[in-house]
Design a protein around this motif. Structure first.
Motif, PDB file in Angstrom:
ATOM      1  N   ASN A 277      33.666  57.446  81.948  1.00 55.54           N
ATOM      2  CA  ASN A 277      32.551  56.513  82.155  1.00 55.54           C
ATOM      3  C   ASN A 277      33.050  55.062  82.214  1.00 55.54           C
ATOM      4  O   ASN A 277      32.604  54.211  81.462  1.00 55.54           O
ATOM      5  CB  ASN A 277      31.508  56.624  81.040  1.00 55.54           C
ATOM      6  N   ALA A 278      34.019  54.821  83.088  1.00 52.32           N
ATOM      7  CA  ALA A 278      34.648  53.498  83.133  1.00 52.32           C
ATOM      8  C   ALA A 278      33.774  52.474  83.849  1.00 52.32           C
ATOM      9  O   ALA A 278      34.095  51.995  84.928  1.00 52.32           O
ATOM     10  CB  ALA A 278      36.020  53.600  83.776  1.00 52.32           C
TER      11      ALA A 278
ATOM     12  N   LEU B  87      44.330  39.023  89.715  1.00 48.65           N
ATOM     13  CA  LEU B  87      43.487  39.145  90.909  1.00 48.65           C
ATOM     14  C   LEU B  87      43.592  40.554  91.509  1.00 48.65           C
ATOM     15  O   LEU B  87      42.589  41.124  91.938  1.00 48.65           O
ATOM     16  CB  LEU B  87      43.859  38.071  91.939  1.00 48.65           C
ATOM     17  N   ASN B  88      44.793  41.126  91.498  1.00 45.40           N
ATOM     18  CA  ASN B  88      44.961  42.503  91.990  1.00 45.40           C
ATOM     19  C   ASN B  88      44.144  43.482  91.150  1.00 45.40           C
ATOM     20  O   ASN B  88      43.486  44.381  91.673  1.00 45.40           O
ATOM     21  CB  ASN B  88      46.436  42.923  91.949  1.00 45.40           C
ATOM     22  N   LEU B  89      44.199  43.279  89.846  1.00 45.39           N
ATOM     23  CA  LEU B  89      43.476  44.137  88.913  1.00 45.39           C
ATOM     24  C   LEU B  89      41.965  44.051  89.154  1.00 45.39           C
ATOM     25  O   LEU B  89      41.265  45.068  89.200  1.00 45.39           O
ATOM     26  CB  LEU B  89      43.819  43.679  87.489  1.00 45.39           C
ATOM     27  N   LEU B  90      41.479  42.826  89.333  1.00 47.27           N
ATOM     28  CA  LEU B  90      40.043  42.633  89.533  1.00 47.27           C
ATOM     29  C   LEU B  90      39.608  43.194  90.885  1.00 47.27           C
ATOM     30  O   LEU B  90      38.503  43.719  91.024  1.00 47.27           O
ATOM     31  CB  LEU B  90      39.691  41.147  89.410  1.00 47.27           C
TER      32      LEU B  90
ATOM     33  N   GLU C  37      40.648  45.849  92.249  1.00 49.01           N
ATOM     34  CA  GLU C  37      40.518  47.309  92.145  1.00 49.01           C
ATOM     35  C   GLU C  37      39.161  47.733  91.609  1.00 49.01           C
ATOM     36  O   GLU C  37      38.790  48.897  91.720  1.00 49.01           O
ATOM     37  CB  GLU C  37      41.544  47.876  91.143  1.00 49.01           C
ATOM     38  N   GLN C  38      38.446  46.804  90.949  1.00 49.81           N
ATOM     39  CA  GLN C  38      37.225  47.179  90.244  1.00 49.81           C
ATOM     40  C   GLN C  38      36.039  47.276  91.191  1.00 49.81           C
ATOM     41  O   GLN C  38      35.887  46.441  92.081  1.00 49.81           O
ATOM     42  CB  GLN C  38      36.893  46.147  89.151  1.00 49.81           C
ATOM     43  N   ALA C  39      35.203  48.268  90.952  1.00 55.17           N
ATOM     44  CA  ALA C  39      33.940  48.350  91.686  1.00 55.17           C
ATOM     45  C   ALA C  39      33.068  47.167  91.265  1.00 55.17           C
ATOM     46  O   ALA C  39      33.214  46.640  90.164  1.00 55.17           O
ATOM     47  CB  ALA C  39      33.247  49.668  91.364  1.00 55.17           C
TER      48      ALA C  39
ATOM     49  N   PHE D 168      35.048  36.783  85.293  1.00 55.28           N
ATOM     50  CA  PHE D 168      34.620  37.731  84.256  1.00 55.28           C
ATOM     51  C   PHE D 168      33.175  37.471  83.831  1.00 55.28           C
ATOM     52  O   PHE D 168      32.644  36.381  84.026  1.00 55.28           O
ATOM     53  CB  PHE D 168      35.543  37.606  83.029  1.00 55.28           C
ATOM     54  N   ASN D 169      32.563  38.486  83.210  1.00 53.60           N
ATOM     55  CA  ASN D 169      31.234  38.312  82.629  1.00 53.60           C
ATOM     56  C   ASN D 169      31.307  37.526  81.329  1.00 53.60           C
ATOM     57  O   ASN D 169      30.338  36.872  80.936  1.00 53.60           O
ATOM     58  CB  ASN D 169      30.592  39.672  82.344  1.00 53.60           C
TER      59      ASN D 169
END
Ligand SMILES: [Zn+2]
Length: 302
Positions: free
Chosen positions: A21-22, A109-112, A114-116, A176-177
């Motif tokens: 549940n990521a 930035l690469n990591l972010l 990848e995120q939906a 980020f939130n």
């Protein structure tokens, strides 16, 4: 010795824990100051129990300044936590920390990327202090982790990050939130490492990335006990004592973080000249190490 990695001189992903549940991502930046191992130790302890606790989401830990960790120093050429400015990130880098800032920025930035888009993203930067005294947290003013501010027993000091040019937690906050930092205690003390681990557990719970379990209750009890009598304190930075490179800063001995001071009280000497408290308040992050950009801050309670 576990943290001495002679291959990796630049920021790298130290740990990546993905649970079911990521729907949330927590990026932890650890050892941004090389001699502050608490974030690395906290994630080691978490990864040991990760399969046994009801985690949700993805936790990625970035080792900020591994070369400084190898050298057992705060930084190699300049404070890494002042390197994140628009100019530094587009200019030809001229020292280790400026190279590292560009590298970490790309990694982030690469990591972010990848995120939906529906994934909640939080940033936590974990540090330790040269002085003893009560741990605390702070946050970026326009990206507050609201539930954490309201519910964590850790004292909240407002206004530290926003006053610092080039601070990592501030620079990446727009992506980020929420963005917050925790100062877990004195660099080498065992309680500092325990505090980092329990902070990680409890704040994961408040981010809804960990379901309630025995470890959450233990973390809450630990944080409450180890922030006494300042649990739930809210205090605002009103003053920053800058130290220039050519000045010698000497804090008077015996000050601890959050200690009450009075106007006119002798706090330090700068190149031999006495420095007095400008008003009543609390002394924050009194500096007892050679490499420092601030001698201390002074806060007043809300
Ligand atoms: Zn630090």
């Amino acid at each position: 010795m576990a943290y001495i990695n002679t291959v990796k001189k630049l920021p790298y992903i130290y740990q990546d824990i993905t649970a079911k549940n990521a729907n949330s991502l927590l990026v932890v930046t650890a050892a941004v100051h090389g001699n502050e191992l608490v974030g690395l130790k906290a994630i080691d302890a978490l990864s040991n129990i990760a399969s046994k606790i009801p985690l949700k989401g993805r936790i990625v830990v970035i080792h900020g300044n591994p070369e400084a960790t190898v050298q057992e120093v705060r930084y190699v050429d300049q404070d890494f936590n002042r390197a994140f400015t628009a100019t530094n990130l587009i200019s030809e880098p001229t020292n280790h920390e400026l190279v590292s800032a560009q590298h970490l920025s790309q990694l982030m930035l690469n990591l972010l990327d990848e995120q939906a888009s529906n994934v909640a993203k939080h940033l936590l930067d974990i540090h330790s202090m040269s002085s003893t005294g009560t741990p605390f947290m702070s946050f970026v003013a326009d990206k507050p982790p609201q539930l954490i501010i309201e519910q964590t027993p850790i004292p909240v000091i407002e206004g530290i990050i926003d006053s610092l040019e080039g601070c990592l937690a501030k620079w990446f906050a727009p992506y980020f939130n929420s963005s917050h930092i925790v100062e877990c205690g004195q660099h080498q003390e065992q309680s500092t490492f325990d505090f980092g681990f329990h902070t990680l557990i409890y704040h994961l719970y408040l981010f809804d990335m960990l379901e309630d379990c025995k470890q959450v209750q233990q973390a809450f009890d630990y944080l409450s006990c180890h922030t006494h009598p300042y649990s739930y304190l809210k205090t605002n930075i009103c003053y920053r004592q800058a130290v220039n490179k050519d000045q010698i800063f000497e804090m008077q001995p015996g000050f601890v973080n959050l200690q009450q001071v009075n106007a006119g009280q002798l706090l330090a000497k700068i190149s031999g000249k006495k420095v007095l408290a400008p008003f009543d308040g609390r002394v924050i992050l009194p500096c007892y190490q050679r490499q420092c950009e601030e001698g201390y801050f002074i806060s007043q309670d809300r």
